[in-house]
Design an enzyme around this catalytic site. Structure first.
Site, PDB file in Angstrom:
ATOM      1  N   GLU A 147       0.847  -1.209   0.000  1.00 59.17           N
ATOM      2  CA  GLU A 147       0.000   0.000   0.000  1.00 59.17           C
ATOM      3  C   GLU A 147       0.879   1.254   0.000  1.00 59.17           C
ATOM      4  O   GLU A 147       0.535   2.260  -0.610  1.00 59.17           O
ATOM      5  CB  GLU A 147      -0.945   0.011   1.205  1.00 59.17           C
ATOM      6  N   ASP A 195      -6.057   7.650  -0.917  1.00 61.54           N
ATOM      7  CA  ASP A 195      -6.670   6.414  -0.403  1.00 61.54           C
ATOM      8  C   ASP A 195      -5.580   5.415   0.011  1.00 61.54           C
ATOM      9  O   ASP A 195      -5.644   4.807   1.076  1.00 61.54           O
ATOM     10  CB  ASP A 195      -7.528   5.727  -1.481  1.00 61.54           C
TER      11      ASP A 195
HETATM   12 FE   FE2 Z   1      -4.793   0.479  -1.491  1.00 60.15          FE
END
Ligand code: FE2
Ligand code: FE2
Length: 326
Positions: A166, A198
């Site tokens: 991420e 995000d």
């Molecule tokens: Fe993500």
């Protein structure tokens, strides 16, 4: 893996339920508070739709070849979301109660991610610069081929992976936004900026999950971190391919393009690792056994080793002709 280790892992994951519940409201947004792809793209219900599309196409005309290639690769990666959701569901020890925090997390995370592929795909379609059929075939391949992240269905390894990944996606979408802005496409920059934001929240949440596991099961978590770093974190799209092109080729050219324009480089890999070491306070962990201490030594020494390797690496110059780009 020994059974007792597995059992205590399941206990730790179960013990984390309240914590995960809190993190859902802290790090994921409600639908009401979320942006939607439609907020960032021309609206086909209004009269000036064609004018807006024309402007979008004019801005997209000046985007560089490498940037487009990276955007398509990023889009395909995002579009393979079914793979990631089903992978999350295979992690051992996650309580499967649909109303429990873990399953709520999985669903709400997936729901946020689903907007990324939609937004990017629609932008690329309207830009007129992409051979959509070729891109779609690559997406279908990637979902069908799946991936091997080497996390062994283990929650500890899996959350090291998602913490890393991420963060990496945050970096790459943010860089694409910066480059798009430089190349005169502010709308695309805005879109990628929203996606990047995000990803930053997701990264924070997964890092918090691992931080919590470190509190409860320090030694096992340290061993899992070491194991993932020894195996190396592979990108989720490492099996990415094009129609009629041998497996393995396309992905290499995609990462070359990303490296060349500075969207995601080997220096970023090392930076992320250093960030995780700091975040999880690896240097000052207590309660490690002998194997745990060795694992810590390995991880602490890894950034410098990687930097020495990166110094010797050349940035590939070849501009490969992707089938995706019209
Ligand atoms: Fe993500
Ligand atoms: Fe995403």
């Amino acid at each position: 893996m020994i059974t007792s280790a597995l059992a205590s892992r399941a206990e730790v994951i179960k013990w984390m339920e309240d914590f995960v519940g809190e993190k859902i409201s802290e790090f994921l947004k409600t639908v009401e508070d979320s942006w939607q792809p439609a907020d960032l793209l021309p609206d086909a219900t209004v009269d000036n739709f064609f004018d807006e599309v024309k402007e979008l196409r004019e801005r997209a005309r000046d985007l560089s070849y490498d940037l487009l290639a990276v955007l398509v690769g990023d889009t395909i990666t995002e579009e393979a979301l079914p793979t990631y959701e089903s992978w999350l569901m295979t992690i051992e020890g996650l309580p499967k109660d649909p109303q429990g925090p873990w399953m709520k997390w999985n669903r709400a995370w997936t729901a946020e991610e689903n907007r990324h592929g939609d937004a990017l795909n629609r932008y690329l379609y309207l830009s007129g610069r992409i051979n959509m059929r070729e891109m779609e075939a690559s997406t279908q391949y990637l979902i069908a081929d799946g991936f091997d992240l080497q996390t062994d269905d283990d929650p500890y390894r899996s959350f090291v992976y998602t913490s890393f990944q991420e963060t990496a996606t945050n970096i790459s979408h943010r860089r694409v936004a910066q480059i798009a802005k430089k190349q005169g496409d502010n709308q695309l920059a805005k879109l990628c900026g929203h996606v990047a934001a995000d990803e930053a929240r997701h990264a924070k949440a997964y890092k918090a999950f691992v931080g919590k596991i470190f509190e409860a099961d320090t030694n096992e978590m340290m061993l899992a971190f070491e194991d993932m770093m020894r195996k190396k974190i592979v990108m989720p799209a490492h099996y990415m391919r094009e129609l009629g092109v041998d497996l393995g080729k396309t992905f290499g050219h995609f990462t070359d393009a990303a490296q060349r324009i500075g969207v995601y480089t080997s220096a970023d890999y090392t930076d992320i690792l250093e960030g995780l070491i700091k975040e999880w306070k690896i240097e000052t962990l207590t309660g490690l056994d002998e194997a745990g201490e060795r694992a810590r030594d390995y991880v602490m020494a890894l950034p410098n080793r990687l930097k020495r390797v990166a110094d010797r690496m050349k940035i590939p110059e070849l501009e490969y002709k992707f089938r995706w780009i019209a």
